[in-house]
Enzyme design. Structure first.
Site, PDB file in Angstrom:
ATOM      1  N   THR A   1      52.474  36.801  75.202  1.00  0.00           N
ATOM      2  CA  THR A   1      51.736  37.335  76.346  1.00  0.00           C
ATOM      3  C   THR A   1      52.160  38.762  76.641  1.00  0.00           C
ATOM      4  OG1 THR A   1      51.521  35.115  77.287  1.00  0.00           O
ATOM      5  CG2 THR A   1      51.173  36.972  78.775  1.00  0.00           C
TER       6      THR A   1
ATOM      7  N   HIS B   1      50.436  40.997  74.349  1.00  0.00           N
ATOM      8  CA  HIS B   1      49.055  41.246  74.784  1.00  0.00           C
ATOM      9  C   HIS B   1      49.024  42.361  75.831  1.00  0.00           C
ATOM     10  CE1 HIS B   1      47.034  38.170  72.516  1.00  0.00           C
ATOM     11  NE2 HIS B   1      47.744  37.193  73.040  1.00  0.00           N
TER      12      HIS B   1
ATOM     13  N   CYS C   1      48.340  30.281  95.311  1.00  0.00           N
ATOM     14  CA  CYS C   1      47.858  30.623  96.656  1.00  0.00           C
ATOM     15  C   CYS C   1      48.005  29.466  97.635  1.00  0.00           C
ATOM     16  CB  CYS C   1      46.392  31.068  96.586  1.00  0.00           C
ATOM     17  SG  CYS C   1      45.184  29.733  96.313  1.00  0.00           S
TER      18      CYS C   1
END
Length: 341
Positions: free
Chosen positions: A39, A42, A90
């Protein structure tokens, strides 16, 4: 303090920046080691520029020691050894309300969507901290996060003792999935064209197969009495392996899609239909996966030193990224504090 910061255009610099005190509900971590993963690559290649503010420290595979505690934080003390589960959910979206906060629909992935651990002092919400046993070295503990990915993948695949597992792809996550599946009691075959990665998987206890020129489905059938694998993990991330993975699974077997396919790829849905296969997505991890990862490393069931190719100082972060990008390492750790220098 020093920080390695992504600046866009395939560039990371090491800079002196101002350290800030932890806010309410936060802790400050003296980061010991940060691992570099796919990641992060990336990010370096610009694929996540819509999510990353520049300049920004990235990185989320880490270990460290609590250096300061903000107001309102309890149960965590200066000097504690910790890692971080970098998922800031969240708490309000449908996924969170259903108990799936790890795939929150407005997820802040810390180290991508907000600053990460390639800095000497890192302020994070205390709720993200995972304690480490004193017996686990901080170098080894930097593998907790990627190992938690593998624990989650194996849990999603419902791997049970005695089952036959095929791992397609012997990169870092594939190797860790093989280790976790073996620790669960499964028989594991790693399918990998790279000789060095096959050799590592074999040293770690898995059976291995070079798929180049091989009839992989026939070999899997032979290993399983003609049935096929109970669980197949697609970890290679290439279109050909996504297409062929269902051909390796038994009737009502499970195919777990671990690799990130940035673009849609073909898959053999007729095989899924014909054998009543389960096609399962697996993304990141949950708290229980982190806890199992800590236990596996602390108990020595995962031989961390076999997986860590080398440790580099913070100033060599750019070079470490470049080495990983060309496949010149399994896992590189960045020594953020310079303890190994």
């Amino acid at each position: 303090m020093r920080a390695a910061q992504y600046r866009g255009e395939h560039r990371i610099t090491v800079d002196e920046i101002d350290a800030t005190d932890p806010g309410h509900g936060q802790v400050q971590i003296a980061v010991a080691y940060t691992g570099i993963c796919g990641t992060d690559l990336h990010v370096l290649h610009g694929s996540m520029d819509s999510r990353v503010t520049t300049p920004q420290s990235i990185g989320h595979e880490m270990s460290g020691t609590i250096a300061a505690v903000g107001e309102g934080v309890t149960g965590i003390a200066v000097g504690d050894q910790v890692t971080v589960m970098p998922l800031d959910a969240c708490g309000e979206c449908p996924a969170c309300l259903a108990g799936n906060g790890h795939v929150c629909q407005r997820l802040n992935f810390v180290g991508i969507d907000s600053p990460g651990s390639l800095q000497e002092r890192w302020n994070v919400d205390a709720s993200l901290v995972v304690p480490l046993p004193a017996s686990l070295s901080l170098r080894h503990a930097a593998l907790v996060e990627p190992l938690a990915v593998a624990c989650h993948d194996v849990a999603r695949g419902r791997v049970a003792a005695g089952e036959h597992v095929v791992v397609v792809g012997g990169g870092p996550i594939g190797q860790l999935i093989a280790l976790v599946a073996r620790a669960t009691g499964a028989h594991v075959l790693v399918v990998e064209p790279n000789a060095e990665r096959r050799a590592l998987a074999e040293r770690l206890g898995a059976d291995v197969l070079d798929p180049i020129g091989a009839d992989v489905p026939a070999i899997v059938d032979e290993r399983t009495g003609g049935a096929g694998a109970d669980v197949v993990f697609e970890v290679a991330g290439v279109a050909a392996t996504a297409l062929s993975s269902p051909s390796l699974a038994r009737v009502r077997g499970r195919v777990v899609m671990v690799a990130i396919h940035a673009q849609p790829v073909p898959i053999d849905l007729h095989r899924v239909f014909w054998r009543e296969l389960e096609l399962i997505g697996a993304r990141v991890y949950e708290r229980a996966d982190f806890e199992r990862a800590v236990d596996l490393l602390a108990s020595g069931q995962v031989p961390a030193d076999e997986l860590i190719t080398r440790v580099v100082p913070l100033q060599d972060t750019q070079a470490a990224f470049e080495a990983l990008a060309v496949g010149d390492a399994m896992k590189i750790l960045v020594d953020v504090q310079g303890a190994d220098s």
